[in-house]
Scaffold this motif. Structure first.
Motif, PDB file in Angstrom:
ATOM      1  N   LEU A 174       0.834  -1.201   0.000  1.00  0.00           N
ATOM      2  CA  LEU A 174       0.000   0.000   0.000  1.00  0.00           C
ATOM      3  C   LEU A 174       0.866   1.247   0.000  1.00  0.00           C
ATOM      4  N   GLN A 213       2.415   1.804  -3.333  1.00  0.00           N
ATOM      5  CA  GLN A 213       1.490   2.369  -4.311  1.00  0.00           C
ATOM      6  C   GLN A 213       1.151   3.820  -4.026  1.00  0.00           C
ATOM      7  N   ASP A 214       1.823   4.384  -3.020  1.00  0.00           N
ATOM      8  CA  ASP A 214       1.590   5.766  -2.634  1.00  0.00           C
ATOM      9  C   ASP A 214       1.736   6.674  -3.852  1.00  0.00           C
ATOM     10  N   TYR A 263      -5.911  11.127 -11.522  1.00  0.00           N
ATOM     11  CA  TYR A 263      -6.468  10.907 -10.186  1.00  0.00           C
ATOM     12  C   TYR A 263      -7.320  12.075  -9.691  1.00  0.00           C
ATOM     13  N   MET A 314      -6.763   9.372  -4.012  1.00  0.00           N
ATOM     14  CA  MET A 314      -5.813  10.233  -3.293  1.00  0.00           C
ATOM     15  C   MET A 314      -6.317  10.598  -1.898  1.00  0.00           C
ATOM     16  N   GLU A 343      -8.271   8.778   0.108  1.00  0.00           N
ATOM     17  CA  GLU A 343      -8.070   7.631   1.001  1.00  0.00           C
ATOM     18  C   GLU A 343      -6.605   7.472   1.368  1.00  0.00           C
ATOM     19  N   GLN A 344      -5.729   7.688   0.390  1.00  0.00           N
ATOM     20  CA  GLN A 344      -4.299   7.565   0.655  1.00  0.00           C
ATOM     21  C   GLN A 344      -3.843   8.590   1.686  1.00  0.00           C
ATOM     22  N   ARG A 345      -4.264   9.839   1.516  1.00  0.00           N
ATOM     23  CA  ARG A 345      -3.863  10.903   2.455  1.00  0.00           C
ATOM     24  C   ARG A 345      -4.381  10.621   3.865  1.00  0.00           C
ATOM     25  N   ARG A 370      -5.082   7.687   5.098  1.00  0.00           N
ATOM     26  CA  ARG A 370      -4.300   6.553   5.590  1.00  0.00           C
ATOM     27  C   ARG A 370      -2.930   7.011   6.079  1.00  0.00           C
ATOM     28  N   ASN A 371      -2.326   7.937   5.340  1.00  0.00           N
ATOM     29  CA  ASN A 371      -0.999   8.437   5.717  1.00  0.00           C
ATOM     30  C   ASN A 371      -1.019   9.207   7.030  1.00  0.00           C
TER      31      ASN A 371
END
Length: 592
Positions: free
Chosen positions: A262, A265-266, A411, A423, A425-427, A429-430
């Motif tokens: 995961l 894939q950032d 994106y 993006m 969800e990624q942010r 998660r980060n």
């Protein structure tokens, strides 16, 4: 005990092992470095415990010396198959086989005996070949291997990278699996040269449709780097030690593999205003001011890819020599005779474009395109702390800007141009993983659908664009410009800031929104304070003018372990916000 007696004793033990089948197999699992699933198990032979031949290397070495290698191989593989078939779940069984077995005149017997338990079904079998033995007859060896491959056996080349598994073996066998020698894996997280080498091997494997297996993974740092490099599978003590049973891996290993992928894939959704020119610069040969023309000529002739040479004096750039202009000078009458023995100072451009490392790409592009026509494609020199750092070509600059814009478009939400769901969800998660202070603001327009029904989708889109602009402007004005703003879709937005104090921000956004939204209604509707529209049941109903609800989630009083956990909590807060028919915000501060 003298050497001859020890040899005799070892031989007797070897014969006893083969006759009685006094040997055991242990199994080590091989897992996917994409999702942590088990690909299969490697079967490893072990001699009788406590005996001279307990070590498999000594056992097989003794068998070779006394011509018993085929008998030992057949017996070891048969016992491995017996135990493996109890597992019965379609996994791969990797078995090591000495090349001598394939060149032995009785090689057919190995096949018959090996697959008798499964009616010669070999789809689950992988022959693991190690070129420890010098292969004299490659043609015969490869012909036999290809016969096995036609029967469904997969081939793996062992110890790739240790000097034995040469290019000749790879080219002739065309294996499905290539096992990377553990010496290349050891401390790979500390050795950039090994990483560069493995990158090349990964590219080779991908181009030939082979799969790489990293052997001997001993710690999490090694595992992480191997995942990042794109290695397909892995095995080693860190993943699982060899066992007499076919065990599953510990759940923590699978979790680590998944989480690392995961992170890998950032997606770096940058833009041309916050990408620094220094990030795409590269080093090229440079010269000093007293370099002679003949030396510059030699550099250009030897380096076909070198199109320019920065001129440096005491670590600072003072000029630039471009290859095309250099040879234009030499091509003039007497140019060669005049300039070859003189310093380059007479020929260099004394006013090249020099920019600082931190200059944004868009600014560099503007400056570069303002140059005279003849200098338009000259190198851009980059400095850091006023010292020469590297160069950027116009081609590299344009390619990077195009790449960034295409990535953003891929994106981003097509209406607002803001980052979309992936993006967002990624942010989230980060920030959850960072353990730093953060606040996630969920924005939702109230009564948006009735407005769309009355005023049309075009006006609805204008409101969405206005809302995005208001949120972004207020974030910047209140020094939250380093925060993140994304567009979930429709009339929903998300902002993320690394701060718990967002009261002023919410109030400022609501104040601006409430003023701007009036511009999107007719004077009659503004005075009434509502519009008439159909509700979800088809009945005409009064709907107040549009308002903005902001549900805020922070980690001030509670922690979240996933995006879905945080989103679930935010939806409860948003539901409370929307119960009020005017613009408002609510911060979930309690540990409910």
């Amino acid at each position: 005990m003298d050497h001859h007696k020890a040899e005799d004793l070892s031989y007797k033990q070897l014969e006893e092992i083969i006759v009685k089948g006094n040997i055991d197999n242990v199994f080590q699992c091989i897992i996917s470095l994409k999702d942590g699933s088990v690909l299969g198990y490697e079967a490893l032979c072990r001699g009788p415990k406590g005996s001279i031949l307990e070590d498999p290397k000594e056992l097989f070495h003794m068998a070779k010396r006394h011509g018993k290698i085929m008998a030992l191989e057949r017996m070891c593989k048969r016992k491995a198959m017996e135990k493996f078939h109890r597992k019965g779940d379609g996994l791969k069984l990797f078995v090591n086989i000495d090349p001598l077995c394939f060149l032995d005149s009785s090689h057919g017997e190995l096949l018959d005996d090996f697959f008798s338990l499964e009616n010669k079904d070999s789809s689950h079998v992988v022959f693991e070949i190690t070129e420890h033995t010098c292969i004299q007859d490659y043609k015969s060896f490869c012909n036999i291997l290809h016969k096995y491959k036609k029967l469904g056996v997969d081939i793996a080349i062992d110890d790739v990278g240790n000097g034995y598994a040469g290019l000749n073996l790879l080219a002739n066998v065309e294996p499905l699996y290539m096992k990377i020698d553990m010496e290349l894996i050891r401390n790979i997280h500390k050795e950039p040269f090994k990483q560069a080498l493995l990158k090349a091997i990964v590219e080779f494997a991908d181009n030939t449709n082979s799969k790489l297996i990293a052997e001997g993974i001993e710690n999490g740092e090694e595992l992480d780097v191997l995942i990042d490099l794109g290695i397909h599978y892995g095995q080693g003590y860190y993943i699982q030690k060899p066992s007499s049973e076919l065990l599953n891996i510990h759940p923590s290993i699978k979790t680590r593999v998944l989480e690392r992928n995961l992170a890998k894939q950032d997606i770096k959704l940058t833009n041309i205003t916050n990408t620094k020119i220094g990030e795409i610069s590269k080093l090229v040969p440079h010269i000093c001011v007293d370099t002679l023309g003949k030396d510059v000529d030699l550099i250009f002739q030897k380096g076909s890819t070198v199109q320019g040479l920065p001129v440096i004096d005491r670590d600072k750039p003072v000029g630039l020599v471009m290859k095309d202009k250099f040879y234009q000078y030499l091509g003039k009458q007497y140019g060669y005779a005049i300039f070859m023995k003189r310093t380059i100072e007479r020929l260099m451009d004394q006013g090249p474009l020099v920019v600082d490392y931190d200059t944004p790409l868009d600014r560099v592009s503007e400056i570069a395109m303002m140059r005279e026509e003849e200098a338009l494609y000259d190198y851009i020199i980059v400095t850091k702390d006023s010292k020469y750092y590297g160069i950027v070509t116009v081609k590299d600059l344009l390619q990077k800007m195009t790449e960034i814009e295409l990535n953003r478009a891929k994106y981003a939400n097509p209406l607002t141009g803001l980052p979309g769901n992936i993006m967002i969800e990624q942010r989230i998660r980060n920030v959850i993983a960072s353990k730093n202070k953060y606040a996630v603001l969920y924005f939702d327009l109230d009564n948006f659908k009735p407005y769309n029904d009355v005023y049309g989708f075009e006006n609805g889109d204008r409101i969405i664009e206005m809302t995005a602009a208001v949120i972004g402007q207020r974030m910047k004005a209140l020094d939250f410009h380093r925060g993140f703003l994304g567009h979930i879709g429709g009339d929903d937005f998300v902002a993320i800031v690394e701060n718990h104090q967002v009261h002023r921000l919410c109030e400022a956004i609501i104040e601006k929104f409430d003023k701007r939204i009036l511009d999107f209604y007719s004077e009659i509707d503004r005075k009434k304070g509502y519009i008439m529209a159909e509700n979800r049941h088809g009945a005409i109903e009064k709907f107040p003018l549009m308002s903005l609800s902001i549900a805020v989630v922070t980690n001030e009083h509670r922690d979240f372990d996933s995006v879905s956990h945080l989103a679930e909590y935010a939806s409860r807060i948003k539901k409370k916000c929307k119960a009020c028919w005017t613009s408002n915000y609510m911060i979930g501060n309690t540990a409910e």
